[in-house]
Design a protein around this motif. Sequence first.
Motif, PDB file in Angstrom:
ATOM      1  N   THR A 126      44.320  32.721  43.387  1.00 37.00           N
ATOM      2  CA  THR A 126      43.678  33.891  42.783  1.00 37.00           C
ATOM      3  C   THR A 126      44.731  34.767  42.119  1.00 37.00           C
ATOM      4  N   PHE A 127      44.331  35.416  41.041  1.00 43.77           N
ATOM      5  CA  PHE A 127      45.211  36.296  40.284  1.00 43.77           C
ATOM      6  C   PHE A 127      44.432  37.531  39.850  1.00 43.77           C
ATOM      7  N   SER A 128      45.133  38.633  39.642  1.00 43.85           N
ATOM      8  CA  SER A 128      44.517  39.790  39.003  1.00 43.85           C
ATOM      9  C   SER A 128      44.485  39.547  37.490  1.00 43.85           C
ATOM     10  N   LEU A 129      43.698  40.355  36.777  1.00 45.36           N
ATOM     11  CA  LEU A 129      43.677  40.224  35.314  1.00 45.36           C
ATOM     12  C   LEU A 129      45.057  40.491  34.719  1.00 45.36           C
ATOM     13  N   GLU A 130      45.833  41.393  35.378  1.00 39.50           N
ATOM     14  CA  GLU A 130      47.180  41.683  34.891  1.00 39.50           C
ATOM     15  C   GLU A 130      48.080  40.455  34.971  1.00 39.50           C
ATOM     16  N   GLN A 131      47.744  39.514  35.819  1.00 33.83           N
ATOM     17  CA  GLN A 131      48.560  38.299  36.012  1.00 33.83           C
ATOM     18  C   GLN A 131      48.034  37.116  35.192  1.00 33.83           C
ATOM     19  N   TRP A 132      47.402  37.415  34.067  1.00 36.36           N
ATOM     20  CA  TRP A 132      46.763  36.359  33.282  1.00 36.36           C
ATOM     21  C   TRP A 132      47.757  35.278  32.846  1.00 36.36           C
ATOM     22  N   GLY A 133      48.983  35.659  32.540  1.00 34.66           N
ATOM     23  CA  GLY A 133      49.978  34.680  32.110  1.00 34.66           C
ATOM     24  C   GLY A 133      50.289  33.676  33.208  1.00 34.66           C
ATOM     25  N   GLN A 134      50.408  34.156  34.451  1.00 32.03           N
ATOM     26  CA  GLN A 134      50.660  33.272  35.583  1.00 32.03           C
ATOM     27  C   GLN A 134      49.463  32.358  35.839  1.00 32.03           C
ATOM     28  N   ALA A 135      48.269  32.903  35.668  1.00 32.66           N
ATOM     29  CA  ALA A 135      47.062  32.094  35.879  1.00 32.66           C
ATOM     30  C   ALA A 135      46.989  30.948  34.876  1.00 32.66           C
ATOM     31  N   ILE A 136      47.289  31.243  33.616  1.00 29.91           N
ATOM     32  CA  ILE A 136      47.265  30.202  32.586  1.00 29.91           C
ATOM     33  C   ILE A 136      48.348  29.155  32.850  1.00 29.91           C
ATOM     34  N   SER A 137      49.520  29.602  33.275  1.00 28.72           N
ATOM     35  CA  SER A 137      50.590  28.659  33.595  1.00 28.72           C
ATOM     36  C   SER A 137      50.181  27.728  34.738  1.00 28.72           C
ATOM     37  N   ARG A 138      49.490  28.289  35.729  1.00 30.93           N
ATOM     38  CA  ARG A 138      49.032  27.461  36.851  1.00 30.93           C
ATOM     39  C   ARG A 138      48.034  26.419  36.377  1.00 30.93           C
ATOM     40  N   LEU A 139      47.119  26.814  35.488  1.00 33.13           N
ATOM     41  CA  LEU A 139      46.119  25.876  34.990  1.00 33.13           C
ATOM     42  C   LEU A 139      46.753  24.765  34.167  1.00 33.13           C
ATOM     43  N   THR A 140      47.687  25.118  33.292  1.00 31.06           N
ATOM     44  CA  THR A 140      48.298  24.118  32.417  1.00 31.06           C
ATOM     45  C   THR A 140      49.312  23.241  33.143  1.00 31.06           C
ATOM     46  N   SER A 141      49.713  23.633  34.352  1.00 35.71           N
ATOM     47  CA  SER A 141      50.689  22.838  35.103  1.00 35.71           C
ATOM     48  C   SER A 141      50.113  21.523  35.601  1.00 35.71           C
ATOM     49  N   ARG A 142      48.769  21.449  35.679  1.00 35.27           N
ATOM     50  CA  ARG A 142      48.056  20.293  36.228  1.00 35.27           C
ATOM     51  C   ARG A 142      48.395  20.062  37.701  1.00 35.27           C
ATOM     52  N   LYS A 143      48.900  21.103  38.365  1.00 31.77           N
ATOM     53  CA  LYS A 143      49.198  21.022  39.796  1.00 31.77           C
ATOM     54  C   LYS A 143      48.114  21.680  40.638  1.00 31.77           C
ATOM     55  N   ALA A 144      47.181  22.362  39.987  1.00 32.07           N
ATOM     56  CA  ALA A 144      46.144  23.083  40.718  1.00 32.07           C
ATOM     57  C   ALA A 144      45.241  22.112  41.474  1.00 32.07           C
ATOM     58  N   ILE A 145      44.915  22.482  42.691  1.00 40.08           N
ATOM     59  CA  ILE A 145      43.959  21.726  43.499  1.00 40.08           C
ATOM     60  C   ILE A 145      42.752  22.631  43.704  1.00 40.08           C
ATOM     61  N   GLY A 146      41.727  22.422  42.904  1.00 36.01           N
ATOM     62  CA  GLY A 146      40.568  23.298  42.933  1.00 36.01           C
ATOM     63  C   GLY A 146      40.602  24.319  41.806  1.00 36.01           C
ATOM     64  N   LYS A 147      39.959  25.449  42.010  1.00 34.20           N
ATOM     65  CA  LYS A 147      39.679  26.416  40.952  1.00 34.20           C
ATOM     66  C   LYS A 147      40.669  27.580  40.955  1.00 34.20           C
ATOM     67  N   ILE A 148      40.982  28.058  39.761  1.00 35.56           N
ATOM     68  CA  ILE A 148      41.823  29.243  39.581  1.00 35.56           C
ATOM     69  C   ILE A 148      40.893  30.414  39.273  1.00 35.56           C
ATOM     70  N   ILE A 149      41.047  31.518  40.036  1.00 32.75           N
ATOM     71  CA  ILE A 149      40.115  32.622  39.974  1.00 32.75           C
ATOM     72  C   ILE A 149      40.816  33.942  39.697  1.00 32.75           C
ATOM     73  N   PHE A 150      40.246  34.741  38.789  1.00 28.10           N
ATOM     74  CA  PHE A 150      40.644  36.134  38.645  1.00 28.10           C
ATOM     75  C   PHE A 150      39.822  36.974  39.618  1.00 28.10           C
ATOM     76  N   THR A 151      40.496  37.785  40.442  1.00 26.66           N
ATOM     77  CA  THR A 151      39.799  38.764  41.269  1.00 26.66           C
ATOM     78  C   THR A 151      39.900  40.099  40.549  1.00 26.66           C
ATOM     79  N   ILE A 152      38.757  40.735  40.340  1.00 32.79           N
ATOM     80  CA  ILE A 152      38.708  41.896  39.437  1.00 32.79           C
ATOM     81  C   ILE A 152      38.292  43.140  40.221  1.00 32.79           C
TER      82      ILE A 152
END
Length: 323
Positions: free
Chosen positions: A297-323
Motif C-alpha cells: 500500500t502507498f499514499s497518493l504522495e508515494q505514486w512514484g514508488q507505487a508505479i515502480s513497484r508495479l513495473t518491477s514485476r515483483k509484486a505478488i498481488g495488488k498494489i493499493i493507494f490508501t487515501i
Amino acid sequence: MKALVVKKYGENAEIVLESRDKPTPNQGEALVRVYAAALNPLDLSVKSGHIPFAKNPPFILGNEGAGVVQYSSKFPEGTKVIIQGGKLGVSQDGTHQELMVVPENQLVPLPDNFSFEEGAALPVAYLTAYLALTYYGEVKKDEWVALAGATGSVGYAALQLAKALGAKPIAIVSSDEKAKQALTAQPEAIINLSQEGIVKGIARITNGQGINVALDPVGSNGTSLLLQSLAQAGRLVSIGYAAGMETTINLMDLLAKATKILGFSIYAIPEEVTLSALQHIIQLAEEEKIRPVIDSTFSLEQWGQAISRLTSRKAIGKIIFTI
C-alpha cells in the motif's frame, strides 16, 4: 480534496498531486469518499498514451476503488461500497482521488468481511479473470486451466476462480517465493519456471494430454509455449503483455488441434454479462471462496514508488493507494 492528476501523457508522463474542489453529483450519480484505490497495468497504458480513446489530460487515473457513500439516491449515506470499472480512469476521471462522483450502477456493497483495500483489489482482477475463464475461455468443470503469472493480481484471481468453478488450475510462476504464494490458492499443480519449462511442466501434470484453457497476462515467448501446450480444441485467452507485446507462433499449433487464440477486451462484453459476473464474484467473496492478496500500500504522495513497484514485476498481488 486531494487528487492525483496526469497533466501530460507519454512515457515520461507528468503527474502531480493537487487540490481540487469537492465534486457535485448529478442525477443517477453518487458522491463517494474514496479510502482505497488500486493501481493497475491499465493505468500505466493510459498515462503512457497507449489507449487512443482515453480522455485528454488533465486526467485522474484509477479504474477501481472502495469507499463510503456521502450522497446517493440509491444507497444510504454511510454505505461501504466497491467502485467498479466501466469507463473510470479511461474516459472519465477515476478513483485516484479523495472524493469522486460515480454512476450509481457502478457501485456494489462492500462484503462485510472485506477491508477497503481488499474491496479496491476486487473488481478489475476478478472481473478480468472471471470473464476470461467463462465468457472467452468457456471453461468447464474438471478442465485443466493453466495460469501464467499466477501470483499477479489477475493470475491469482484466476487461480481462486478456476478452483471455485470446478476446474483444475495449474499455477505458472517464476520463482520459489512465488510458488509458495501460489500454494495459498490451493492449485491442482504448480510449474516453477526456475526448475522446469512450461511445455514439459504441462505435459508432466496432464500426462501429455495438454491443457483445455490458458490465461496469459504475460505475453512474449510464453504465449507460444502455452499455445503449444493446448489440448484438442483448447482455448488461449490473451489478457496482457507484461513481458512483451510480440510473440512467434507455429500455425500447426492452431491448425492440427483446432485450437483458438482469443484477445480479451472487457469493453467488448455486454454490460449485462459483466454485471452478472460481478454479482457472482461478490457472492463468492461473501462465501469466502475468493479473497484478493494485497502486495503493498502507498499514499497518493508515494505514486512514484507505487508505479515502480508495479513495473518491477515483483509484486505478488495488488498494489493499493490508501487515501
